[in-house]
Design an enzyme around this catalytic site. Structure first.
Site, PDB file in Angstrom:
ATOM      1  N   PRO A   1       0.831  -1.219   0.000  1.00  0.00           N
ATOM      2  CA  PRO A   1       0.000   0.000   0.000  1.00  0.00           C
ATOM      3  C   PRO A   1       0.861   1.264   0.000  1.00  0.00           C
ATOM      4  O   PRO A   1       1.831   1.359   0.735  1.00  0.00           O
ATOM      5  CB  PRO A   1      -0.778  -0.113   1.316  1.00  0.00           C
ATOM      6  CG  PRO A   1      -0.624  -1.531   1.765  1.00  0.00           C
ATOM      7  CD  PRO A   1       0.649  -2.032   1.187  1.00  0.00           C
ATOM      8  N   GLU A   2       0.499   2.189  -0.869  1.00  0.00           N
ATOM      9  CA  GLU A   2       1.188   3.480  -0.936  1.00  0.00           C
ATOM     10  C   GLU A   2       0.243   4.573  -0.457  1.00  0.00           C
ATOM     11  O   GLU A   2      -0.858   4.288   0.016  1.00  0.00           O
ATOM     12  CB  GLU A   2       1.657   3.746  -2.374  1.00  0.00           C
ATOM     13  CG  GLU A   2       2.677   2.710  -2.862  1.00  0.00           C
ATOM     14  CD  GLU A   2       3.263   3.068  -4.231  1.00  0.00           C
ATOM     15  OE1 GLU A   2       3.310   4.262  -4.572  1.00  0.00           O
ATOM     16  OE2 GLU A   2       3.652   2.144  -4.948  1.00  0.00           O
TER      17      GLU A   2
ATOM     18  N   HIS B   1      -5.654 -14.332   9.364  1.00  0.00           N
ATOM     19  CA  HIS B   1      -4.388 -13.627   9.583  1.00  0.00           C
ATOM     20  C   HIS B   1      -4.560 -12.363  10.416  1.00  0.00           C
ATOM     21  O   HIS B   1      -3.834 -11.406  10.228  1.00  0.00           O
ATOM     22  CB  HIS B   1      -3.741 -13.288   8.242  1.00  0.00           C
ATOM     23  CG  HIS B   1      -3.417 -14.486   7.402  1.00  0.00           C
ATOM     24  ND1 HIS B   1      -2.483 -15.423   7.801  1.00  0.00           N
ATOM     25  CD2 HIS B   1      -3.899 -14.915   6.218  1.00  0.00           C
ATOM     26  CE1 HIS B   1      -2.413 -16.370   6.880  1.00  0.00           C
ATOM     27  NE2 HIS B   1      -3.262 -16.087   5.912  1.00  0.00           N
TER      28      HIS B   1
ATOM     29  N   ARG C   1       1.590 -11.401   5.868  1.00  0.00           N
ATOM     30  CA  ARG C   1       3.059 -11.402   5.911  1.00  0.00           C
ATOM     31  C   ARG C   1       3.637 -10.810   7.188  1.00  0.00           C
ATOM     32  O   ARG C   1       4.850 -10.843   7.384  1.00  0.00           O
ATOM     33  CB  ARG C   1       3.601 -10.711   4.660  1.00  0.00           C
ATOM     34  CG  ARG C   1       3.226 -11.536   3.417  1.00  0.00           C
ATOM     35  CD  ARG C   1       3.620 -10.859   2.145  1.00  0.00           C
ATOM     36  NE  ARG C   1       5.061 -10.815   1.980  1.00  0.00           N
ATOM     37  CZ  ARG C   1       5.663 -10.327   0.912  1.00  0.00           C
ATOM     38  NH1 ARG C   1       4.947  -9.837  -0.074  1.00  0.00           N
ATOM     39  NH2 ARG C   1       6.965 -10.309   0.833  1.00  0.00           N
TER      40      ARG C   1
ATOM     41  N   ARG D   1      23.231  15.149  -6.232  1.00  0.00           N
ATOM     42  CA  ARG D   1      22.988  13.714  -6.003  1.00  0.00           C
ATOM     43  C   ARG D   1      23.079  12.938  -7.312  1.00  0.00           C
ATOM     44  O   ARG D   1      22.333  13.184  -8.247  1.00  0.00           O
ATOM     45  CB  ARG D   1      21.604  13.491  -5.373  1.00  0.00           C
ATOM     46  CG  ARG D   1      21.381  14.185  -4.045  1.00  0.00           C
ATOM     47  CD  ARG D   1      22.182  13.576  -2.904  1.00  0.00           C
ATOM     48  NE  ARG D   1      21.885  12.169  -2.659  1.00  0.00           N
ATOM     49  CZ  ARG D   1      20.910  11.746  -1.859  1.00  0.00           C
ATOM     50  NH1 ARG D   1      20.141  12.603  -1.238  1.00  0.00           N
ATOM     51  NH2 ARG D   1      20.717  10.465  -1.673  1.00  0.00           N
TER      52      ARG D   1
END
Ligand SMILES: [Zn+2]
Length: 263
Positions: free
Chosen positions: A2-3, A92, A110, A143
């Site tokens: 998820p973002e 879960h 997970r 950078r």
């Protein structure tokens, strides 16, 4: 994973559905997340009224009356569901809050999710006024790192992950492997507005629901943002050009880009 748009979707629904309700039970099953919710984060939670939720990057901050807050991170595969309290535990389930006849279940096959965790140091929120081309100019200065790796760096901008970074770079016409310092001012401007635009579109579509650990919102509904993705998970860009993979992984994984539309 998820973002920001998925976490923001969760935040809105929790605030809408649970605000004003009092916590009547806190359950941490024996097999919980790899990092167990610390007791001090949960102490006194029972009896508190949920007043709303905020988001910082990909973290949720659940607010309770009296200024108490509880942080949560969905990790790789976490989902927050609202279910009737009478419903049995999910296979879960790693954490649960009861609110009378309703309950909030944190389901995470997970186990990388977290509750009561400290927040990392974040850069600006991409949907706030603190994020713009000038912020990218400061972050990219000198950078050599690939521009995509810096977009994924939470200290540069909070909450952007692999999917939406790939999409923003396509929209901006910038290849993911470019050295960050090589971007010109107009490319940084395009990229800053592309990051904001793809995230806003992702939120408007209720997040992306991709692959087998597919995101569902707290009411069990899939998002629609993946239907509009230009490069992530595609073979050709919207103009029909075949996509290429970066030769080297960027921040741990290869990345798709269009060799025609992106420079
Ligand atoms: Zn193209």
């Amino acid at each position: 994973m998820p973002e920001l748009p998925e976490v923001e979707t969760v935040r809105r629904i929790l605030a809408e559905q649970l605000s004003g309700r009092r916590v009547t039970g806190v359950t941490v099953p024996t097999t919980t997340f790899y990092r167990r919710p610390p007791a001090r984060a949960l102490a006194g939670l029972e009896g508190s009224v949920f007043t709303g939720a905020r988001r910082r990057g990909k973290y949720l901050l659940l607010d309770f009356a009296g200024g108490r807050e509880l942080t949560a991170h969905l990790g790789m595969s976490g989902r927050l569901f609202i279910a009737a309290s009478a419903e049995p535990s999910h296979k879960h389930e790693r954490f649960r809050l009861d609110f009378g006849d309703a309950s909030l279940r944190f389901v995470d096959p997970r186990r990388f999710g977290r509750v009561g965790c400290p927040l990392p140091d974040f850069g600006p929120e991409p949907l706030s006024t603190g994020f713009d081309a000038a912020a990218l100019a400061r972050a990219f200065k000198g950078r050599r790192a690939p521009v995509k790796a810096l977009l994924l760096d939470q200290a540069v901008v909070a909450g952007v992950g692999n999917i939406y970074a790939s999409e923003a770079l396509y929209r901006a016409g910038v290849r993911p492997a470019r050295a960050a310092k090589s971007l010109k001012a107009d490319e940084r401007r395009r990229l800053a507005s592309a990051v904001t635009a793809v995230l806003a579109a992702g939120i408007a579509a209720g997040g992306s629901t991709l692959d087998d650990e597919a995101f569902l919102d707290p009411l069990g509904r899939p998002g629609r943002a993946h239907l509009a993705l230009a490069v992530y998970g595609r073979r050709a860009c919207p103009k029909g050009h075949p996509l290429l993979k970066t030769r080297r992984p960027l921040a741990g994984r290869t990345s798709l880009y269009c060799p025609v539309c992106q420079r």
